[in-house]
Design a protein around this motif. Structure first.
Motif, PDB file in Angstrom:
ATOM      1  N   GLN A  77     -73.855  80.133  -9.661  1.00 55.35           N
ATOM      2  CA  GLN A  77     -74.706  78.994  -9.988  1.00 55.35           C
ATOM      3  C   GLN A  77     -73.876  77.727 -10.173  1.00 55.35           C
ATOM      4  O   GLN A  77     -74.248  76.643  -9.706  1.00 55.35           O
ATOM      5  N   ALA A  78     -72.731  77.856 -10.835  1.00 62.22           N
ATOM      6  CA  ALA A  78     -71.856  76.699 -11.027  1.00 62.22           C
ATOM      7  C   ALA A  78     -71.335  76.174  -9.695  1.00 62.22           C
ATOM      8  O   ALA A  78     -71.299  74.957  -9.464  1.00 62.22           O
ATOM      9  N   LEU A  79     -70.928  77.081  -8.801  1.00 58.82           N
ATOM     10  CA  LEU A  79     -70.465  76.644  -7.489  1.00 58.82           C
ATOM     11  C   LEU A  79     -71.579  75.929  -6.731  1.00 58.82           C
ATOM     12  O   LEU A  79     -71.342  74.906  -6.072  1.00 58.82           O
ATOM     13  N   ALA A  80     -72.788  76.454  -6.824  1.00 59.59           N
ATOM     14  CA  ALA A  80     -73.917  75.806  -6.155  1.00 59.59           C
ATOM     15  C   ALA A  80     -74.148  74.406  -6.719  1.00 59.59           C
ATOM     16  O   ALA A  80     -74.401  73.451  -5.974  1.00 59.59           O
ATOM     17  N   GLU A  81     -74.041  74.263  -8.031  1.00 63.60           N
ATOM     18  CA  GLU A  81     -74.278  72.969  -8.659  1.00 63.60           C
ATOM     19  C   GLU A  81     -73.223  71.941  -8.291  1.00 63.60           C
ATOM     20  O   GLU A  81     -73.511  70.736  -8.236  1.00 63.60           O
ATOM     21  N   THR A  82     -72.002  72.387  -8.033  1.00 63.60           N
ATOM     22  CA  THR A  82     -70.958  71.435  -7.638  1.00 63.60           C
ATOM     23  C   THR A  82     -71.076  71.010  -6.178  1.00 63.60           C
ATOM     24  O   THR A  82     -70.398  70.083  -5.745  1.00 63.60           O
ATOM     25  N   GLY A  83     -71.903  71.714  -5.411  1.00 60.79           N
ATOM     26  CA  GLY A  83     -72.041  71.401  -3.999  1.00 60.79           C
ATOM     27  C   GLY A  83     -71.021  72.089  -3.118  1.00 60.79           C
ATOM     28  O   GLY A  83     -70.914  71.765  -1.927  1.00 60.79           O
TER      29      GLY A  83
END
Length: 283
Positions: free
Chosen positions: A226-232
């Motif tokens: 989820q964190a990786l997704a949020e960073t783009g």
């Protein structure tokens, strides 16, 4: 959202043309999108030959750099030779189509010492890495600098330290490589660290907390993804583990026991886990 890759270190070291000719079809057959290719010594394998092979198989490439004793960008007299090595890795990455040359591009793995003036060393690193970053940007390759755990380096252990050290180096040629193994050891919250790295994340390597099969561990994979997704972040997730059969690499990575029933099982089971874990983030 993310391609899934695997490093050839799972099976062999050093990589050779013959080894890649055997491994690449197996990696493709297992269902991976990306094969990660270490450049331990330039010339160990032919990047032009590799590029042709991967094109035939429909595999993408990522490239990682290797820092044995003597490759140093701080407090050493081997800086020019290290810069030359890093440029050669960039050349390899450009030939095989890897967008990154990832790894601890600052100091040899296993070099640990008490640092009295960290700001001085970070300034030295920026100065010595800058011409390599400029060279890489000119070839559309990004140097992805990887923080390592405290037992492997004294210089960059955390995302915050890496961001501080790389301040001022251009984003187009320089970013961070995040390895969940090191994040698990050094960060109070790997998820928070990934969010802090943000858009500077250029490459991600994954494994279990013991360097084994992703998913067979205590890591917070939903939170990490989820964190990786949020960073783009849209690059690959590359499984990095190591064969215990090669004495030099096993010693360098402290691999004292088999991490799975076989290298093939580690790769296949890790791929299956990551496909399932990332399904919720599908494009």
């Amino acid at each position: 959202m993310w391609d899934i890759g695997v490093n050839t270190w799972v099976w062999t070291s050093p990589l050779t043309d013959e080894g890649l000719a055997t491994l690449a079809p197996r990696v493709r057959e297992q269902g991976f999108d990306v094969i990660e290719l270490p450049v331990e010594q330039p010339g160990d394998w032919d990047p032009h030959r590799a590029a042709d092979l991967l094109a035939e198989l429909g595999l993408k490439a990522s490239v990682c750099l290797v820092m044995p004793p003597g490759r140093e960008l701080v407090d050493a007299d081997t800086v020019p030779e290290t810069q030359d090595y890093l440029r050669r890795v960039v050349d390899v990455a450009a030939i095989v189509g890897s967008p990154v040359a990832a790894g601890p591009a600052y100091s040899s793995v296993g070099r640990t010492w008490r640092i009295d003036d960290r700001a001085k060393l970070y300034a030295q690193l920026r100065e010595n890495l800058a011409p390599v970053v400029e060279y890489a940007a000119g070839k559309d390759v990004k140097i992805a600098v990887e923080p390592l755990n405290r037992y492997e380096t004294s210089l960059l252990n955390t995302v915050d330290q890496a961001l501080e050290a790389l301040t001022g180096l251009p984003d187009e040629g320089c970013g961070l490589a995040l390895d969940v193994y090191h994040l698990n050891i050094e960060e109070t919250s790997p998820v928070t660290a990934i969010l802090a790295a943000g858009a500077r994340t250029a490459h991600v390597q994954v494994c279990a907390n013991d360097r084994g099969t992703p998913g067979r561990d205590h890591l917070d994979w939903p939170g990490i993804l989820q964190a990786l997704a949020e960073t783009g972040y849209r690059g690959p997730l590359c499984i990095e583990s190591f064969t215990p059969d090669n004495a030099s690499i096993a010693t360098a990575a402290s691999i004292w026991r088999p991490l799975a029933s076989s290298p093939d099982a580690l790769a296949a089971d890790g791929l299956a886990f990551l496909r399932g874990a990332t399904a919720a983030f599908a494009r």
